[in-house]
Design a protein around this motif. Sequence first.
Motif, PDB file in Angstrom:
ATOM      1  N   UNK A  26      29.193  26.503  42.887  1.00 51.31           N
ATOM      2  CA  UNK A  26      29.847  25.363  43.539  1.00 51.31           C
ATOM      3  C   UNK A  26      31.076  24.929  42.744  1.00 51.31           C
ATOM      4  N   UNK A  27      30.960  24.927  41.430  1.00 48.69           N
ATOM      5  CA  UNK A  27      32.094  24.589  40.570  1.00 48.69           C
ATOM      6  C   UNK A  27      33.224  25.598  40.741  1.00 48.69           C
ATOM      7  N   UNK A  28      32.877  26.872  40.899  1.00 47.02           N
ATOM      8  CA  UNK A  28      33.893  27.899  41.133  1.00 47.02           C
ATOM      9  C   UNK A  28      34.664  27.623  42.416  1.00 47.02           C
ATOM     10  N   UNK A  29      33.933  27.315  43.475  1.00 48.41           N
ATOM     11  CA  UNK A  29      34.597  27.033  44.756  1.00 48.41           C
ATOM     12  C   UNK A  29      35.501  25.816  44.637  1.00 48.41           C
ATOM     13  N   UNK A  53      40.644  30.188  36.672  1.00 53.87           N
ATOM     14  CA  UNK A  53      40.472  31.520  36.095  1.00 53.87           C
ATOM     15  C   UNK A  53      39.431  31.492  34.958  1.00 53.87           C
ATOM     16  N   UNK A  54      39.460  30.422  34.174  1.00 54.27           N
ATOM     17  CA  UNK A  54      38.500  30.291  33.079  1.00 54.27           C
ATOM     18  C   UNK A  54      37.075  30.193  33.622  1.00 54.27           C
ATOM     19  N   UNK A  55      36.885  29.405  34.680  1.00 53.58           N
ATOM     20  CA  UNK A  55      35.550  29.271  35.271  1.00 53.58           C
ATOM     21  C   UNK A  55      35.071  30.594  35.869  1.00 53.58           C
ATOM     22  N   UNK A  56      35.981  31.315  36.515  1.00 55.43           N
ATOM     23  CA  UNK A  56      35.606  32.595  37.117  1.00 55.43           C
ATOM     24  C   UNK A  56      35.212  33.593  36.034  1.00 55.43           C
ATOM     25  N   UNK A  57      36.006  33.648  34.955  1.00 58.07           N
ATOM     26  CA  UNK A  57      35.688  34.560  33.853  1.00 58.07           C
ATOM     27  C   UNK A  57      34.356  34.200  33.200  1.00 58.07           C
ATOM     28  N   UNK A  63      26.963  36.377  34.103  1.00 59.33           N
ATOM     29  CA  UNK A  63      26.194  37.108  35.098  1.00 59.33           C
ATOM     30  C   UNK A  63      25.928  36.340  36.372  1.00 59.33           C
ATOM     31  N   UNK A  64      26.611  35.210  36.556  1.00 55.14           N
ATOM     32  CA  UNK A  64      26.437  34.437  37.786  1.00 55.14           C
ATOM     33  C   UNK A  64      27.038  35.208  38.956  1.00 55.14           C
ATOM     34  N   UNK A  65      28.210  35.799  38.733  1.00 60.16           N
ATOM     35  CA  UNK A  65      28.826  36.664  39.730  1.00 60.16           C
ATOM     36  C   UNK A  65      29.141  37.990  39.060  1.00 60.16           C
TER      37      UNK A  65
END
Length: 100
Positions: A26-29, A53-57, A63-65
């Motif tokens: 949810x934070x990523x979105x 980008x930091x959250x996605x990395x 291992x979330x995504x």
Amino acid sequence: MANIKSQIKRNRQNEKRRLRNRTMRAELRTRTKAAVTAAEAGEGGAEALVAAMHRIDTAAAKGVIHGNAAARQKSPSHSRAAGPPAAAPRQSGSDGEGRR
């Protein structure tokens, strides 16, 4: 409901991970949407993009995504932040038709 002690523990662990992963996705979105709207508005887009980008990395590292999913999410954001691509000069050969 599981009867085996190790499976009961595994179920507890899986539930904790599921909740943690759900909040992280949810934070990523949220961060991605904020970066897109900031880039379109033209204000603070760089900071929002760096945060997204930091959250996605981080999500990919934990291992979330999956790593490829992270790359797919990052690519459009980078191209949006860079703006529309500049028109490349046309290359033509001696006959004017270009290479084939």
